[in-house]
Design a protein around this motif. Structure first.
Motif, mmCIF file in Angstrom:
data_model
loop_
_atom_site.group_PDB
_atom_site.id
_atom_site.type_symbol
_atom_site.label_atom_id
_atom_site.label_comp_id
_atom_site.label_asym_id
_atom_site.label_seq_id
_atom_site.Cartn_x
_atom_site.Cartn_y
_atom_site.Cartn_z
ATOM 1 N N LEU A 199 0.877 -1.211 0.067
ATOM 2 C CA LEU A 199 0.085 -0.038 0.135
ATOM 3 C C LEU A 199 0.780 1.194 -0.041
ATOM 4 N N LEU A 200 0.235 2.191 -0.674
ATOM 5 C CA LEU A 200 1.041 3.779 -0.656
ATOM 6 C C LEU A 200 1.302 4.075 0.769
ATOM 7 N N GLY A 201 2.264 4.975 1.057
ATOM 8 C CA GLY A 201 2.597 5.463 2.380
ATOM 9 C C GLY A 201 1.389 6.146 3.089
ATOM 10 N N PRO A 202 1.474 6.038 4.481
ATOM 11 C CA PRO A 202 0.160 6.575 5.074
ATOM 12 C C PRO A 202 -0.031 7.747 5.147
ATOM 13 N N ASN A 203 0.791 8.712 4.445
ATOM 14 C CA ASN A 203 0.270 10.070 4.438
ATOM 15 C C ASN A 203 -0.284 10.428 3.050
ATOM 16 N N SER A 204 -0.655 9.480 2.083
ATOM 17 C CA SER A 204 -0.944 9.890 0.875
ATOM 18 C C SER A 204 -2.326 9.900 1.004
ATOM 19 N N VAL A 205 -3.007 10.447 0.116
ATOM 20 C CA VAL A 205 -4.726 10.383 0.026
ATOM 21 C C VAL A 205 -5.218 9.196 -0.415
ATOM 22 N N VAL A 206 -4.571 8.442 -1.179
ATOM 23 C CA VAL A 206 -5.048 7.225 -2.044
ATOM 24 C C VAL A 206 -4.807 6.253 -0.696
ATOM 25 N N ALA A 207 -3.804 6.277 0.161
ATOM 26 C CA ALA A 207 -3.813 5.385 1.524
ATOM 27 C C ALA A 207 -4.943 5.836 2.226
ATOM 28 N N GLU A 208 -5.349 7.321 2.248
ATOM 29 C CA GLU A 208 -6.227 7.206 3.262
ATOM 30 C C GLU A 208 -7.555 6.782 2.644
ATOM 31 N N MET A 209 -7.737 6.804 1.439
ATOM 32 C CA MET A 209 -9.070 6.083 0.912
ATOM 33 C C MET A 209 -9.036 4.441 1.159
ATOM 34 N N SER A 211 -7.516 3.064 3.443
ATOM 35 C CA SER A 211 -7.736 2.892 5.161
ATOM 36 C C SER A 211 -9.052 2.986 5.420
ATOM 37 N N ASN A 212 -9.921 4.027 4.665
ATOM 38 C CA ASN A 212 -11.249 4.198 5.212
ATOM 39 C C ASN A 212 -12.118 3.023 4.595
ATOM 40 N N TRP A 213 -11.738 2.531 3.454
ATOM 41 C CA TRP A 213 -12.651 1.234 2.882
ATOM 42 C C TRP A 213 -12.487 0.139 3.876
ATOM 43 N N PHE A 214 -11.328 -0.145 4.350
ATOM 44 C CA PHE A 214 -10.962 -1.309 5.221
ATOM 45 C C PHE A 214 -12.060 -0.938 6.595
ATOM 46 N N ALA A 215 -11.907 0.192 7.101
ATOM 47 C CA ALA A 215 -12.138 0.602 8.458
ATOM 48 C C ALA A 215 -13.823 0.687 8.299
ATOM 49 N N ARG A 216 -14.302 1.055 7.174
ATOM 50 C CA ARG A 216 -15.828 1.189 7.022
ATOM 51 C C ARG A 216 -16.301 -0.162 7.040
ATOM 52 N N ASN A 217 -15.570 -1.065 6.636
ATOM 53 C CA ASN A 217 -16.101 -2.536 6.628
ATOM 54 C C ASN A 217 -15.564 -3.457 7.738
ATOM 55 N N GLY A 218 -15.034 -2.946 8.492
ATOM 56 C CA GLY A 218 -14.747 -3.428 9.848
ATOM 57 C C GLY A 218 -13.501 -4.667 9.539
ATOM 58 N N ALA A 219 -12.459 -4.221 8.597
ATOM 59 C CA ALA A 219 -11.376 -5.153 8.106
ATOM 60 C C ALA A 219 -10.199 -4.411 8.615
ATOM 61 N N HIS A 220 -9.191 -5.194 9.077
ATOM 62 C CA HIS A 220 -7.814 -4.694 9.363
ATOM 63 C C HIS A 220 -6.684 -5.566 8.808
ATOM 64 N N PRO A 221 -5.996 -4.900 7.766
ATOM 65 C CA PRO A 221 -5.015 -5.621 7.119
ATOM 66 C C PRO A 221 -3.925 -6.015 8.101
ATOM 67 N N LYS A 222 -3.429 -7.184 7.867
ATOM 68 C CA LYS A 222 -2.381 -7.680 8.643
ATOM 69 C C LYS A 222 -1.059 -7.635 8.154
ATOM 70 N N ASN A 223 -0.700 -7.927 6.802
ATOM 71 C CA ASN A 223 0.430 -8.204 6.240
ATOM 72 C C ASN A 223 0.720 -7.064 5.266
ATOM 73 N N VAL A 224 1.357 -5.662 5.896
ATOM 74 C CA VAL A 224 1.154 -4.723 4.996
ATOM 75 C C VAL A 224 2.750 -4.213 4.648
ATOM 76 N N THR A 225 3.146 -4.086 3.403
ATOM 77 C CA THR A 225 4.253 -3.221 2.907
ATOM 78 C C THR A 225 3.866 -2.074 2.318
ATOM 79 N N HIS A 226 4.547 -0.935 3.029
ATOM 80 C CA HIS A 226 4.172 0.543 2.341
ATOM 81 C C HIS A 226 5.147 0.883 1.454
ATOM 82 N N SER A 227 4.739 1.518 0.406
ATOM 83 C CA SER A 227 5.576 1.826 -0.675
ATOM 84 C C SER A 227 5.347 3.227 -0.866
#
Length: 302
Positions: A199-209, A211-227
């Motif tokens: 996933l794109l780094g935590p400060n990008s707008v796409v990263a925020e989108m 994160s919001n998509w997962f959070a709205r649906n009660g999902a929490h990614p476990k194995n994440v590599t940031h780029s």
């Protein structure tokens, strides 16, 4: 003659950048001047006004109370002058640096065409590009360090910024063809969250989108590599190292040739909206730039 009449725009512009950057060295780099020239201009301004504008006794310079008073007025003066030049004068007479922040996707698609048009429109100005700026772009617009951003947007518009919509770009989760998937299966956020994600780094707008998509649906990614790069993410996906959220049209050739596969999701991910963003107090030549951007922007491929 009163000393106020000896004050010049170059001194005011120099003071503004010293105040914004809190550094003579950084202001000199920004203005393409030497540090001694910057220091001389500030000293001349202080002598003419008869007050101290900059406190040099601290490790990081600080603007005095009188300096803050001047800063507010100096910014208004420079904005007024810029408006006079752009409204009354020929755009070809605009000088100085026009600094733009550009999303990586823009840089990879129609940025060369935009730069060519801007060079024709402002032959006496220096066009400076910052690609992939994240996190503090709104603050830099407000301070004047950036004149315009072309970025994805999320959330309600900021009241002191103007937004000109450009296009909506569909992003989807993509994987290597080695990934065992069913084209007819619609993956839930919980299922995507179990996959190795790039996933794109935590400060990008796409990263925020994302994160919001997962959070709205009660999902929490476990194995994440940031780029910090879409292209790096795509390369890792092709190598079979994970799943990433990428623009469909830009990677259409990869999808058509089977180098990557698109994962349908339920609920679907929303398109990413791109816009030209600038301060409500920007000089009017910014509207000339926005007009050029609107002409060269390619719908659906941003």
């Amino acid at each position: 003659m009163s000393s106020v009449y000896l004050m010049n725009l170059q001194q005011l512009e120099t003071f503004i950048w010293v105040a914004r950057l809190k550094s003579f060295t950084k202001a000199a780099n920004w203005l393409n001047a030497t540090q001694s020239t910057v220091s001389m201009r500030i000293s001349e301004l202080e002598r003419e006004l008869g007050v101290q504008l900059v406190d040099r006794s601290l490790r990081q310079i600080q603007i005095t109370g009188k300096g803050l008073d001047l800063l507010n007025n100096a910014e208004r003066i420079l904005t007024l002058v810029a408006n006079i030049r752009s409204q009354v004068g020929d755009p070809k007479m605009v000088t100085g640096t026009i600094r733009l922040a550009i999303a990586e996707l823009i840089a990879l698609t129609w940025l060369p065409k935009l730069v060519s048009h801007l060079n024709d429109l402002f032959p006496n100005a220096k066009i400076e590009l910052v690609v992939g700026l994240r996190g503090n772009s709104y603050a830099l617009l407000r301070s004047g360090e950036l004149q315009l951003c072309i970025l994805p947007t999320v959330g309600p518009p900021k009241h002191d910024l103007q937004y000109v919509p450009l296009s909506d770009v569909q992003f989807r989760f993509m994987a290597s063809p080695d990934f065992r998937h069913s084209p007819s299966h619609r993956y839930t956020p919980a299922e995507i969250a179990e996959m190795p994600l790039i996933l794109l780094g935590p400060n990008s707008v796409v990263a925020e989108m994302q994160s919001n998509w997962f959070a709205r649906n009660g999902a929490h990614p476990k194995n994440v590599t940031h780029s910090n790069s879409m292209e790096i993410s795509a390369g890792l996906v092709r190598s079979g190292l994970g799943v990433s959220f990428l623009p469909v049209d830009y990677y259409k050739q990869d999808l058509d040739t089977g180098r990557m596969v698109s994962l349908a999701t339920e609920p679907p991910t929303e398109p990413v909206s791109f816009a030209a963003i600038f301060s409500t107090e920007s000089p009017s030549y910014i509207h000339d730039i926005v007009e050029v951007i609107s002409k060269v922007a390619q719908p659906r491929s941003a």
